[in-house]
Design an enzyme around this catalytic site. Structure first.
Site, PDB file in Angstrom:
ATOM      1  N   HIS A   1       0.796  -1.230   0.000  1.00  0.00           N
ATOM      2  CA  HIS A   1       0.000   0.000   0.000  1.00  0.00           C
ATOM      3  C   HIS A   1       0.826   1.277   0.000  1.00  0.00           C
ATOM      4  O   HIS A   1       0.261   2.363  -0.050  1.00  0.00           O
ATOM      5  CB  HIS A   1      -0.955   0.022   1.206  1.00  0.00           C
ATOM      6  CG  HIS A   1      -0.260   0.307   2.506  1.00  0.00           C
ATOM      7  ND1 HIS A   1       0.443  -0.640   3.186  1.00  0.00           N
ATOM      8  CD2 HIS A   1      -0.151   1.447   3.227  1.00  0.00           C
ATOM      9  CE1 HIS A   1       0.956  -0.106   4.284  1.00  0.00           C
ATOM     10  NE2 HIS A   1       0.612   1.157   4.334  1.00  0.00           N
TER      11      HIS A   1
HETATM   12  C1  UD1 Z   1      -2.282   5.266   6.150  1.00  0.00           C
HETATM   13  C2  UD1 Z   1      -0.982   5.734   6.792  1.00  0.00           C
HETATM   14  C3  UD1 Z   1       0.080   4.653   6.652  1.00  0.00           C
HETATM   15  C4  UD1 Z   1      -0.425   3.324   7.168  1.00  0.00           C
HETATM   16  C5  UD1 Z   1      -1.707   2.974   6.438  1.00  0.00           C
HETATM   17  C6  UD1 Z   1      -2.284   1.646   6.864  1.00  0.00           C
HETATM   18  C7  UD1 Z   1      -0.530   8.158   6.688  1.00  0.00           C
HETATM   19  C8  UD1 Z   1       0.316   9.187   6.060  1.00  0.00           C
HETATM   20  N1  UD1 Z   1      -0.458   6.924   6.141  1.00  0.00           N
HETATM   21  O1  UD1 Z   1      -2.028   5.132   4.751  1.00  0.00           O
HETATM   22  O2  UD1 Z   1       1.210   5.031   7.414  1.00  0.00           O
HETATM   23  O3  UD1 Z   1       0.562   2.340   6.929  1.00  0.00           O
HETATM   24  O4  UD1 Z   1      -2.659   4.014   6.706  1.00  0.00           O
HETATM   25  O5  UD1 Z   1      -3.384   1.324   6.078  1.00  0.00           O
HETATM   26  O6  UD1 Z   1      -1.230   8.445   7.630  1.00  0.00           O
HETATM   27  N2  UD1 Z   1      -9.435   4.544   1.978  1.00  0.00           N
HETATM   28  C9  UD1 Z   1     -10.587   3.816   1.976  1.00  0.00           C
HETATM   29  N3  UD1 Z   1     -11.157   3.508   3.168  1.00  0.00           N
HETATM   30  C10 UD1 Z   1     -10.628   3.883   4.344  1.00  0.00           C
HETATM   31  C11 UD1 Z   1      -9.457   4.654   4.330  1.00  0.00           C
HETATM   32  C12 UD1 Z   1      -8.860   4.969   3.153  1.00  0.00           C
HETATM   33  O7  UD1 Z   1     -11.101   3.434   0.934  1.00  0.00           O
HETATM   34  O8  UD1 Z   1     -11.195   3.551   5.393  1.00  0.00           O
HETATM   35  C13 UD1 Z   1      -8.796   4.874   0.698  1.00  0.00           C
HETATM   36  C14 UD1 Z   1      -9.079   6.293   0.285  1.00  0.00           C
HETATM   37  O9  UD1 Z   1      -9.294   6.331  -1.066  1.00  0.00           O
HETATM   38  C15 UD1 Z   1      -7.805   7.020   0.611  1.00  0.00           C
HETATM   39  C16 UD1 Z   1      -6.752   5.922   0.471  1.00  0.00           C
HETATM   40  O10 UD1 Z   1      -7.406   4.715   0.837  1.00  0.00           O
HETATM   41  O11 UD1 Z   1      -7.568   8.102  -0.222  1.00  0.00           O
HETATM   42  C17 UD1 Z   1      -5.575   6.147   1.355  1.00  0.00           C
HETATM   43  O12 UD1 Z   1      -5.971   6.331   2.713  1.00  0.00           O
HETATM   44  P1  UD1 Z   1      -5.111   7.241   3.714  1.00  0.00           P
HETATM   45  O13 UD1 Z   1      -5.651   7.165   5.087  1.00  0.00           O
HETATM   46  O14 UD1 Z   1      -4.900   8.578   3.135  1.00  0.00           O
HETATM   47  O15 UD1 Z   1      -3.685   6.570   3.714  1.00  0.00           O
HETATM   48  P2  UD1 Z   1      -3.238   5.048   3.706  1.00  0.00           P
HETATM   49  O16 UD1 Z   1      -2.636   4.773   2.375  1.00  0.00           O
HETATM   50  O17 UD1 Z   1      -4.274   4.111   4.210  1.00  0.00           O
END
Ligand code: UD1
Length: 352
Positions: free
Chosen positions: A201
């Site tokens: 990821h």
């Molecule tokens: C975040 C953390 C990362 C951690 C990871 C675990 C930061 C900078 N990054 O990254 O350190 O390893 O979580 O998963 O805080 N999304 C969904 N559903 C959700 C949450 C997110 O569909 O419940 C999708 C959204 O499109 C979003 C993307 O995933 O834009 C990324 O989510 P985000 O929380 O921004 O960062 P992660 O890549 O999950």
């Protein structure tokens, strides 16, 4: 004493649960739990609350997804009134996600003491958003709970006074130790006897079409020797669809709950990942781990554990995999203080 804990994203939940559980035994400690809502999908959030016996959050900021600046700012704006209203004596933040940084910034400006759990980790890679979050959170925190000696050394090198640093070990391993017996009873659910478990990821691996394509291609090569089981993070699923990448030969799953994922790790022939926490969990479990990154903020998993950094070097991935399949995997050991009692050491240090 009133302690407020902030969680937001999946890797926070298994770190907060043991600390809250131990602090819950002290009659003179009142605890508040704030969920920023950075992760909001059931299988990235709610299911972890129930499996880890975390109490329902007292406040959910429901921030959701956005750019880093937007998400961090939005958490800060929604968190500040909660802190002002609830007036905690201390705020505990966990790990390195945007929620961690946002909460630490708010509290430091309100002159509220901050404790950072999992302080001092450094990848020395400033292109990684988590590295920025780690450095700034550690700079602002009043109490820094570290998992390993390398973390203490990093903090001292940055000029953090020694009396703020408290080595307690790895709190995430507390959750693992507690729930491994349940994981060992999980049914196999039709999954193969022998498999490689994959997670992916990191933006540096999945946001760029060429790099995601080449990683998936090498996973397809792996699948010729070993079935590949791949619970897919929502970010990665979006990118696979957006770039039109064929993953037919891989066994794709939805993101899994904590216990089911632990069961999969514990039974895997090898884990291939770019996660931070999984490098640690495989080291504890003694399962070979090939990390698709060229650096790690958790070097003890390489020096003592089962972790090997392969970056995006597909030849190295293949040669390391061949060693594992021949029964010549690296033998590791469990780092000191990764013993299931870090939460107790944190609670002891926090209690006046
Ligand atoms: C975040 C953390 C990362 C951690 C990871 C675990 C930061 C900078 N990054 O990254 O350190 O390893 O979580 O998963 O805080 N999304 C969904 N559903 C959700 C949450 C997110 O569909 O419940 C999708 C959204 O499109 C979003 C993307 O995933 O834009 C990324 O989510 P985000 O929380 O921004 O960062 P992660 O890549 O999950």
């Amino acid at each position: 004493m009133h302690i407020l804990h902030v969680v937001g994203a999946r890797p926070n939940f298994m770190k907060a649960a043991p600390v809250m559980r131990v602090l819950g035994k002290w009659a003179d400690v009142r605890q508040t739990l704030v969920h920023t809502g950075q992760h909001y999908d059931n299988n990235l959030s709610d299911v972890f609350f129930s499996q880890l016996s975390l109490p329902a959050p007292d406040a959910n900021l429901e921030v959701g997804s956005g750019s880093h600046a937007w998400q961090t700012a939005e958490i800060m704006m929604r968190f500040e009134p909660v802190v002002l209203e609830r007036k905690p004596d201390l705020v505990v933040v966990y790990g390195d996600v945007n929620s961690t940084l946002a909460a630490a910034l708010v509290c430091s400006k309100l002159l509220i003491r901050v404790a950072h759990v999992e302080a001092g980790l450094r990848s020395f890679d400033h292109t990684m958003p988590e590295e920025i979050n780690r450095i700034i959170t550690d700079r602002l925190a009043d109490v820094l709970f570290t998992p390993s000696e390398d973390a203490d050394i990093n903090l001292q090198r940055e000029g953090i006074p020694a009396n703020k640093i408290c080595r307690v070990g790895n709190v995430m391993i507390d959750s693992l130790v507690q729930l491994l017996p349940l994981a060992m009873q999980c049914p196999r659910n039709g999954l193969p006897e022998r498999y490689a478990l994959v997670t992916l990821h990191r933006p540096s691996n999945v946001d760029d079409s060429a790099s995601l394509r080449s990683i998936i291609k090498s996973l397809l090569d792996v699948s010729k020797q070993l079935e590949v089981v791949f619970p897919v993070h929502p970010r990665t699923r979006q990118r696979i669809a957006q770039f039109g990448i064929n993953t037919e030969k891989l066994h794709l799953l939805e993101p899994l709950p904590y216990i089911e994922f632990l069961a999969l790790q514990n039974r895997a022939a090898v884990v291939i990942t770019d996660s931070g926490g999984i490098q640690e969990e495989t080291t504890y479990l003694g399962i070979p781990c090939l990390t698709l990154r060229s650096n790690t903020e958790r070097p003890v998993t390489v020096s003592m554990g089962t972790n090997v950094l392969v970056g995006q070097d597909l030849a190295l991935l293949n040669s390391e995999l061949a060693k594992i399949l021949e029964g010549k995997a690296k033998i590791g050991s469990i780092p000191p203080l990764w013993d299931g009692h870090a939460g107790e050491r944190i609670a002891d240090a926090l209690h006046p």
